[in-house]
Design an enzyme around this catalytic site. Structure first.
Site, PDB file in Angstrom:
ATOM      1  N   TRP A 173      -1.085   5.898   3.290  1.00 17.75           N
ATOM      2  CA  TRP A 173      -1.878   4.669   3.301  1.00 17.75           C
ATOM      3  C   TRP A 173      -2.304   4.400   4.740  1.00 17.75           C
ATOM      4  O   TRP A 173      -1.476   4.447   5.648  1.00 17.75           O
ATOM      5  CB  TRP A 173      -1.092   3.460   2.775  1.00 17.75           C
ATOM      6  CG  TRP A 173      -1.858   2.195   3.059  1.00 17.75           C
ATOM      7  CD1 TRP A 173      -3.009   1.798   2.451  1.00 17.75           C
ATOM      8  CD2 TRP A 173      -1.572   1.217   4.071  1.00 17.75           C
ATOM      9  NE1 TRP A 173      -3.456   0.626   3.020  1.00 17.75           N
ATOM     10  CE2 TRP A 173      -2.601   0.245   4.008  1.00 17.75           C
ATOM     11  CE3 TRP A 173      -0.546   1.068   5.021  1.00 17.75           C
ATOM     12  CZ2 TRP A 173      -2.635  -0.861   4.862  1.00 17.75           C
ATOM     13  CZ3 TRP A 173      -0.586  -0.037   5.870  1.00 17.75           C
ATOM     14  CH2 TRP A 173      -1.619  -0.989   5.781  1.00 17.75           C
ATOM     15  N   GLU A 228      -3.106   6.065  -1.158  1.00 15.86           N
ATOM     16  CA  GLU A 228      -3.044   4.660  -1.593  1.00 15.86           C
ATOM     17  C   GLU A 228      -4.264   3.866  -1.164  1.00 15.86           C
ATOM     18  O   GLU A 228      -4.562   3.738   0.021  1.00 15.86           O
ATOM     19  CB  GLU A 228      -1.780   4.003  -1.015  1.00 15.86           C
ATOM     20  CG  GLU A 228      -1.628   2.546  -1.437  1.00 15.86           C
ATOM     21  CD  GLU A 228      -0.375   1.893  -0.858  1.00 15.86           C
ATOM     22  OE1 GLU A 228       0.314   2.527  -0.027  1.00 15.86           O
ATOM     23  OE2 GLU A 228      -0.089   0.739  -1.232  1.00 15.86           O
ATOM     24  N   LYS A 286      -6.700   0.296  -1.195  1.00 10.96           N
ATOM     25  CA  LYS A 286      -6.452  -1.130  -0.981  1.00 10.96           C
ATOM     26  C   LYS A 286      -7.784  -1.885  -1.022  1.00 10.96           C
ATOM     27  O   LYS A 286      -8.831  -1.335  -0.712  1.00 10.96           O
ATOM     28  CB  LYS A 286      -5.769  -1.282   0.370  1.00 10.96           C
ATOM     29  CG  LYS A 286      -5.379  -2.691   0.715  1.00 10.96           C
ATOM     30  CD  LYS A 286      -4.334  -2.675   1.818  1.00 10.96           C
ATOM     31  CE  LYS A 286      -4.109  -4.075   2.324  1.00 10.96           C
ATOM     32  NZ  LYS A 286      -2.900  -4.194   3.123  1.00 10.96           N
ATOM     33  N   ASP A 316      -0.815   0.269  -5.903  1.00  7.83           N
ATOM     34  CA  ASP A 316      -0.011  -0.851  -5.403  1.00  7.83           C
ATOM     35  C   ASP A 316      -0.491  -2.075  -6.162  1.00  7.83           C
ATOM     36  O   ASP A 316      -1.687  -2.396  -6.162  1.00  7.83           O
ATOM     37  CB  ASP A 316      -0.226  -0.997  -3.890  1.00  7.83           C
ATOM     38  CG  ASP A 316       0.645  -2.091  -3.289  1.00  7.83           C
ATOM     39  OD1 ASP A 316       0.648  -3.212  -3.834  1.00  7.83           O
ATOM     40  OD2 ASP A 316       1.288  -1.838  -2.259  1.00  7.83           O
ATOM     41  N   HIS A 322      -2.965  -4.546  -4.623  1.00  9.89           N
ATOM     42  CA  HIS A 322      -4.177  -4.053  -3.967  1.00  9.89           C
ATOM     43  C   HIS A 322      -5.440  -4.142  -4.809  1.00  9.89           C
ATOM     44  O   HIS A 322      -6.375  -3.365  -4.611  1.00  9.89           O
ATOM     45  CB  HIS A 322      -3.959  -2.611  -3.506  1.00  9.89           C
ATOM     46  CG  HIS A 322      -3.017  -2.523  -2.345  1.00  9.89           C
ATOM     47  ND1 HIS A 322      -2.845  -1.372  -1.619  1.00  9.89           N
ATOM     48  CD2 HIS A 322      -2.226  -3.451  -1.769  1.00  9.89           C
ATOM     49  CE1 HIS A 322      -1.964  -1.584  -0.660  1.00  9.89           C
ATOM     50  NE2 HIS A 322      -1.568  -2.840  -0.735  1.00  9.89           N
ATOM     51  N   HIS A 331       3.394   1.337  -6.347  1.00  3.36           N
ATOM     52  CA  HIS A 331       4.022   0.425  -5.409  1.00  3.36           C
ATOM     53  C   HIS A 331       4.115  -0.908  -6.134  1.00  3.36           C
ATOM     54  O   HIS A 331       3.132  -1.641  -6.224  1.00  3.36           O
ATOM     55  CB  HIS A 331       3.179   0.260  -4.135  1.00  3.36           C
ATOM     56  CG  HIS A 331       3.447   1.311  -3.115  1.00  3.36           C
ATOM     57  ND1 HIS A 331       2.887   1.294  -1.862  1.00  3.36           N
ATOM     58  CD2 HIS A 331       4.245   2.404  -3.150  1.00  3.36           C
ATOM     59  CE1 HIS A 331       3.327   2.344  -1.174  1.00  3.36           C
ATOM     60  NE2 HIS A 331       4.143   3.034  -1.933  1.00  3.36           N
ATOM     61  N   ASP A 351      -2.589 -10.189  -1.372  1.00  3.94           N
ATOM     62  CA  ASP A 351      -1.621  -9.095  -1.322  1.00  3.94           C
ATOM     63  C   ASP A 351      -0.417  -9.526  -0.491  1.00  3.94           C
ATOM     64  O   ASP A 351      -0.139  -8.988   0.570  1.00  3.94           O
ATOM     65  CB  ASP A 351      -2.320  -7.881  -0.688  1.00  3.94           C
ATOM     66  CG  ASP A 351      -1.409  -6.681  -0.556  1.00  3.94           C
ATOM     67  OD1 ASP A 351      -0.440  -6.585  -1.333  1.00  3.94           O
ATOM     68  OD2 ASP A 351      -1.666  -5.845   0.325  1.00  3.94           O
ATOM     69  N   ASP A 383       2.843  -9.449  -1.009  1.00  5.01           N
ATOM     70  CA  ASP A 383       4.079  -8.676  -1.035  1.00  5.01           C
ATOM     71  C   ASP A 383       5.325  -9.524  -1.256  1.00  5.01           C
ATOM     72  O   ASP A 383       6.342  -9.338  -0.578  1.00  5.01           O
ATOM     73  CB  ASP A 383       4.206  -7.805   0.232  1.00  5.01           C
ATOM     74  CG  ASP A 383       3.226  -6.640   0.205  1.00  5.01           C
ATOM     75  OD1 ASP A 383       3.272  -5.863  -0.750  1.00  5.01           O
ATOM     76  OD2 ASP A 383       2.389  -6.525   1.127  1.00  5.01           O
ATOM     77  N   ASP A 391       7.279  -1.936  -3.247  1.00  2.00           N
ATOM     78  CA  ASP A 391       6.645  -2.219  -1.961  1.00  2.00           C
ATOM     79  C   ASP A 391       6.431  -3.719  -1.798  1.00  2.00           C
ATOM     80  O   ASP A 391       5.405  -4.255  -2.216  1.00  2.00           O
ATOM     81  CB  ASP A 391       5.310  -1.463  -1.843  1.00  2.00           C
ATOM     82  CG  ASP A 391       4.669  -1.674  -0.479  1.00  2.00           C
ATOM     83  OD1 ASP A 391       5.357  -2.167   0.435  1.00  2.00           O
ATOM     84  OD2 ASP A 391       3.468  -1.351  -0.327  1.00  2.00           O
TER      85      ASP A 391
END
Ligand code: RNT
Ligand code: ZN
Length: 417
Positions: free
Chosen positions: A186, A225, A227, A258, A261, A285, A293, A295, A325
């Site tokens: 990524w 990955e 995004k 992810d 994303h 992820h 995003d 997380d 993630d």
């Protein structure tokens, strides 16, 4: 929790599931085989050991300042083992390149070698874990806003070198552990404001990837990955989903999904069955985006449940690598691992307990009321009794029993840092 109670509830659950044609034992066996790839970076807010006091860059942020984060390799390992002692099953550890055992010396990204990860390989083996890996493009003086897509040859080549070395390290890990190491790529490359060179940067990224992937390895697997955007790179991301989907389909590379994303109303679960037809495997992820995003720690929400169900319905557990993630610095970090991992496992358990044969029969007969009714009713089936039994069998705390354990570790260890 009284063992008796867990067993009683489990026996009733087995009978209840049998009534809808579900074999609970089989579901337990399948869950046991699911390994999560735990992200090492929740333990220290993505700092790593290259320059632990440096700033996190690359459009990602860990917000919060809960005391007790891991400050070095020993503490990080200790915390990970603590976390895994509360997570049922056997799992993998996902390392980033900045987490090497650099022995107190500065080793630049274009200098990393398998030897910097040898102690990790040994440690992982001792603790019955396999390793996965990630190249690290962020938090470096040369990170800027463009790395592998940088028109400046010197900077671009620096990152190509770093990524090639990361693949060599992954291969060494794969050989050592006799299980392929999954390496995620990524990069944060993008632009804060409108760019008039969208194609140019994507051409450069494609060229860089072609060079990086020219070396063929047998003991590692590549994944790329995508995004949507990053903080400070809101207008343009070179490695967008379209870009990597195209690259992955054409070059037989895994695409990493992810869950943070994509547009917030976009279903990541719906992508599974499409990707499976065109790319070799999938890397996940699993995260929890809140408004962006962000997380946040993964929870057992509809998005994660849908994702697990789509994987199980596609019979794709052997083709999907499940990584976590997220990085929350505002709560106990070991607790964050445990909550997110157990939540992901609970989602997979519910997916494995779905009365799929009956549901598919209804669908085949165009019995759509019946299909929806059973989908709704199955949400309330006693999966939690099965989960408790799974924890009991795996010798980890049942239910909320891990809370006081983590509080104790906090008092005795992490708060003293
Ligand atoms: C960033 C990506 C990436 C990172 C890790 C640390 O938005 O999700 O996977 O979180 O590599
Ligand atoms: Zn990610």
């Amino acid at each position: 929790m009284k063992e008796e109670l867990v067993k009683k509830a489990y026996d009733i659950a087995v009978e209840r599931y049998a009534a809808v044609g579900v074999d609970v034992n089989k579901a337990m066996e399948d869950l046991q085989k699911i390994s999560l790839s735990l992200h090492c970076w929740q333990a220290d807010d993505v700092a790593g050991f290259e320059n632990p006091d440096g700033e996190l860059s690359g459009g990602i942020q860990a917000t919060g300042n809960h005391p007790g984060k891991a400050r070095n390799l020993e503490e990080l390992r200790q915390d990970i083992l603590k976390a895994t002692s509360y997570i049922p099953g056997t799992h993998r550890l996902n390392l980033h390149a900045i987490y090497g055992d650099f022995g107190g010396k500065f080793v630049d990204r274009n200098e990393i070698e398998p030897k910097h990860f040898e102690s990790w390989m040994q440690w992982a083996k001792e603790n019955n874990m396999k390793l996965d890996f990630n190249s690290t493009s962020f938090s470096h003086p040369k990170s800027g806003s463009l790395t592998l897509a940088n028109p400046d040859d010197e900077i671009r080549n620096f990152w190509i070198e770093h990524t090639e070395r990361s693949r060599a390290i992954s291969e060494a890990m794969g050989i050592y552990q006799d299980s392929p190491c999954v390496m995620n790529l990524w990069i944060h490359d993008g632009s804060k404001d409108i760019t008039v060179n969208r194609l140019r940067y994507r051409e450069l990224l494609k060229e860089s990837l072609d060079k990086i992937f020219a070396t063929k390895y047998d003991h590692m697997k590549d994944c790329i990955e995508a995004k949507l955007f990053g903080i400070g790179a809101e207008s343009y991301t070179v490695g967008s989903y379209d870009f990597y989907l195209g690259y992955g389909a054409k070059n037989n590379k895994m695409v990493t999904l992810d869950t943070g994303h994509f547009h917030l109303t976009e279903s990541v679960a719906d992508k599974i069955s499409a990707l499976l037809l065109f790319t070799p495997e999938i890397m996940l992820h699993v995260s929890r985006p809140i408004r962006w995003d962000s997380d946040h720690v993964t929870t057992m929400n509809d998005d994660t449940l849908d994702l697990a169900k789509e994987i199980v319905r596609s019979n794709a557990l052997n083709k999907v690598n499940i990584g976590l993630d997220y990085f929350d610095a505002s709560i106990n970090r070991i607790g964050a691992y445990v909550i997110g991992s157990r939540a992901t496992q609970k989602c997979f358990l519910q997916a494995l307990l779905e009365p799929i044969a009956q549901l598919r029969e209804y669908e085949a007969n165009n019995q759509w009321f019946e299909r929806l009714a059973l989908l709704e009713e199955s949400k309330g089936l006693p999966w939690n009794a099965v989960w408790d039994m799974f924890c009991l069998k795996n010798n980890v705390p049942v239910g909320e029993e891990f809370i006081p354990e983590i509080q104790k570790y906090e008092q005795e260890v992490t708060f003293k840092r």
